[in-house]
Design a protein around this motif. Structure first.
Motif, mmCIF file in Angstrom:
data_model
loop_
_atom_site.group_PDB
_atom_site.id
_atom_site.type_symbol
_atom_site.label_atom_id
_atom_site.label_comp_id
_atom_site.label_asym_id
_atom_site.label_seq_id
_atom_site.Cartn_x
_atom_site.Cartn_y
_atom_site.Cartn_z
ATOM 1 N N LEU A 17 -15.625 167.250 15.266
ATOM 2 C CA LEU A 17 -16.904 167.942 15.122
ATOM 3 C C LEU A 17 -16.900 168.835 13.885
ATOM 4 N N GLN A 18 -15.780 169.481 13.630
ATOM 5 C CA GLN A 18 -15.665 170.315 12.435
ATOM 6 C C GLN A 18 -15.911 169.497 11.169
ATOM 7 N N MET A 19 -15.334 168.302 11.110
ATOM 8 C CA MET A 19 -15.533 167.453 9.942
ATOM 9 C C MET A 19 -16.968 166.954 9.851
ATOM 10 N N ALA A 20 -17.617 166.709 10.991
ATOM 11 C CA ALA A 20 -19.026 166.289 10.976
ATOM 12 C C ALA A 20 -19.905 167.390 10.407
ATOM 13 N N PHE A 31 -22.046 163.609 17.210
ATOM 14 C CA PHE A 31 -20.728 164.025 17.696
ATOM 15 C C PHE A 31 -20.030 162.869 18.399
ATOM 16 N N GLU A 32 -20.772 162.140 19.232
ATOM 17 C CA GLU A 32 -20.186 161.026 19.971
ATOM 18 C C GLU A 32 -19.699 159.928 19.041
ATOM 19 N N SER A 33 -20.419 159.739 17.930
ATOM 20 C CA SER A 33 -19.974 158.747 16.951
ATOM 21 C C SER A 33 -18.636 159.143 16.342
ATOM 22 N N LYS A 34 -18.440 160.448 16.113
ATOM 23 C CA LYS A 34 -17.209 160.941 15.506
ATOM 24 C C LYS A 34 -16.001 160.813 16.440
ATOM 25 N N ILE A 35 -16.238 160.821 17.740
ATOM 26 C CA ILE A 35 -15.108 160.742 18.683
ATOM 27 C C ILE A 35 -14.985 159.361 19.316
ATOM 28 N N ARG A 57 -16.012 167.245 30.799
ATOM 29 C CA ARG A 57 -17.424 167.643 30.844
ATOM 30 C C ARG A 57 -18.252 166.974 29.751
ATOM 31 N N ILE A 58 -17.592 166.422 28.749
ATOM 32 C CA ILE A 58 -18.314 165.797 27.644
ATOM 33 C C ILE A 58 -19.041 164.553 28.161
ATOM 34 N N PRO A 59 -20.357 164.452 27.934
ATOM 35 C CA PRO A 59 -21.108 163.309 28.465
ATOM 36 C C PRO A 59 -20.545 161.950 28.054
ATOM 37 N N ALA A 60 -20.067 161.820 26.809
ATOM 38 C CA ALA A 60 -19.511 160.534 26.370
ATOM 39 C C ALA A 60 -18.270 160.158 27.168
ATOM 40 N N ILE A 61 -17.504 161.161 27.594
ATOM 41 C CA ILE A 61 -16.311 160.902 28.411
ATOM 42 C C ILE A 61 -16.725 160.458 29.811
ATOM 43 N N GLN A 62 -17.731 161.095 30.368
ATOM 44 C CA GLN A 62 -18.207 160.682 31.686
ATOM 45 C C GLN A 62 -18.796 159.268 31.640
ATOM 46 N N GLN A 63 -19.458 158.944 30.524
ATOM 47 C CA GLN A 63 -19.976 157.583 30.368
ATOM 48 C C GLN A 63 -18.831 156.590 30.248
ATOM 49 N N CYS A 64 -17.747 156.991 29.589
ATOM 50 C CA CYS A 64 -16.555 156.149 29.502
ATOM 51 C C CYS A 64 -16.033 155.822 30.895
#
Length: 496
Positions: A212-215, A272-276, A312-319
């Motif tokens: 996120l810092q790099m984004a 953010f989700e694209s970066k991770i 808690r990150i939504p992308a992780i829950q979707q994973c």
């Protein structure tokens, strides 16, 4: 009577919980009334500080040549890395010792004298990292009762809580600040039997922070045309403490606004989700490997339970939904379940005479069976038919996922006429490596079995590994004909 406690020594945050006089796990607050202590150490005005003050100093230090703080050192446990702090140079063990001293001190202040402590470690921790954790406890003056794998501790708390079906098979998806573990276990009331555990040693919230810092850096550069040095990024307004707060906001909102250097930067959750996304893919593959290791289809699971703040990150829950085809169960505070489970395990393993009657009754209901978290084997020779020569292999004796305690035996043959010795080595690896490669295989202990001279090749050598519940492995190498023996004990709590 001494209080029974468990400690979750985390990458970004640590916590203490108590097995209270009624046999319940409860969190213990620090001197500021908080349950989560930032895992950070700093030297401020010639005084060692731990926690919130140190975290603020670390955010200011990050990227500077001269540092007065250190954080995220758990990832380097078991390595030779040193952290420069002012004129000092501290190892991860020494930094972890500062953390443990602080937590033990505020636990004693709140509870009085404490009994031998349980400390958690990632399930995927190497023996060296586990040993480093034990050394840190010893350096801190803590009487260590046991270590327990973090997802196993979380599973024990969930089983105790009564919020799951009484019987079932669950995946424990544990994603914290620095590591990822996926454990599959059977639950029967308050009993937990681990079937399989897998993980990634260097993947967690700190990686998401940096992504996120790099984004943010890239968006700022696009907006202004001004280039920000990656080395100085934290001192240009993009410090990781602010970035972490922004990450937390993106778990609740679709977009957030970041003010930096007179500019307003808007960042979307999808950016953010694209970066991770690469990290998420690694997690998905690890979960699929765990299902294969447990010989289960995702449909056979009764649920997926969460541990660690990064879940808690939504992308992780979707994973989780995509891999397991199930909605993750959020039925407890994911930041606290590991510490609470450690407290329960401390009660479970305590001597009865240090427990109240209510504690004894509660502890008696608990049961935990873990599995070998690595493959354990020995160096051996095999014959290459094409090249007509021997080559060194790693022969697995106790496969990863074997329920412990256990005892496994393999038979080997000497390879040379008049062979007078056998090298006895105990190896550890994450995957079932057959070809011996020191990059992926660690040697835990070595010795030599002396053999009688003057015998032909093909003499049988029996090797037995006995792995007990206290994480001690007794390794026996025996020459069958002569009865000569070599015994090596590997205490996975203390080393050889």
């Amino acid at each position: 009577m001494n209080s029974v406690v468990g400690i979750d020594l985390g990458t970004t945050y640590s916590a203490v919980a108590q097995f209270d006089e009624f046999g319940r796990p409860v969190m213990v607050a620090d001197q500021d009334g908080k349950y989560l202590l930032p895992s950070c150490v700093a030297l401020i005005h010639n005084e060692w500080r731990v926690g919130t003050d140190a975290w603020g100093q670390w955010a200011a230090d990050h990227g500077m040549d001269q540092k007065s703080s250190a954080a995220r050192f758990k990832r380097e446990m078991g390595t030779s890395k040193h952290y420069p702090i002012a004129e000092h140079s501290l190892t991860p063990v020494e930094l972890s010792s500062h953390m443990l001293k602080c937590m033990a001190a505020y636990a004693k202040k709140a509870l009085g004298p404490i009994a031998p402590v349980v400390i958690t470690v990632p399930a995927n921790f190497s023996n060296e990292a586990r040993q480093a954790t034990i050394d840190a406890a010893e350096d801190a003056g803590i009487n260590l009762a046991n270590i327990i794998n973090e997802p196993t501790a979380a599973a024990l708390y969930y089983a105790y809580s009564g919020k799951l079906d009484q019987t079932g098979t669950y995946a424990i998806f544990d994603l914290g600040g620095g590591t990822f573990d996926i454990t599959i276990a059977k639950f029967d009331g308050k009993s937990v039997d681990v079937i399989w555990s897998d993980g990634i040693a260097r993947l967690g919230g700190v990686d998401f922070d940096e992504a996120l810092q790099m984004a943010l850096k890239e968006k700022y550069e696009q907006l202004t045309g001004e280039e920000i040095s990656a080395q100085n990024i934290s001192h240009e307004g993009f410090d990781l403490r602010r970035v972490q707060d922004l990450k937390h906001s993106l778990s609740r909102r679709d977009k957030v606004t970041f003010f930096v250097r007179g500019q307003v930067i808007e960042i979307l959750r999808e950016e953010f989700e694209s970066k991770i996304s690469n990290f998420v893919t690694q997690i998905q593959l690890c979960c699929e490997n765990a299902l294969d290791g447990a010989d289960l289809d995702a449909s056979a699971l009764d649920g997926v339970i969460l541990a660690g703040g990064s879940t808690r990150i939504p992308a992780i829950q979707q994973c989780v939904r995509e891999v397991f085809g199930k909605e993750p169960l959020s039925i407890a505070n994911v930041d606290e379940v590991v510490a609470l489970g450690a407290a329960l395990y401390a009660g479970h393993r305590s001597d009865q005479d240090v427990l109240t009657k209510l504690q004894q009754a509660s502890a008696a209901e608990l049961s935990v069976q873990d599995v070998a978290n690595k493959h354990f084997g020995t160096k051996a020779l095999s014959w290459d038919e094409d090249l007509e020569r021997p080559f060194e292999i790693n022969s697995i004796i106790i496969p990863k996922g074997t329920p412990i305690p256990c005892s496994e035996t393999e038979s080997y043959l000497t390879v040379m006429p008049d062979q007078t010795s056998v090298d006895c080595s105990i190896t550890e690896c994450d995957h079932e490596e057959i070809d011996y490669d020191s990059r992926f295989i660690r040697v835990l202990g070595e010795g030599t079995l002396k053999l009688p001279p003057g015998r032909p090749a093909g003499q049988e050598i029996i090797v037995t590994y006995e792995y007990d519940i206290n994480q001690i492995m007794h390794c026996h190498f025996e020459d069958v004909e002569s009865g000569e023996k070599k015994e090596i004990t590997i205490d996975l709590m203390k080393g050889v």
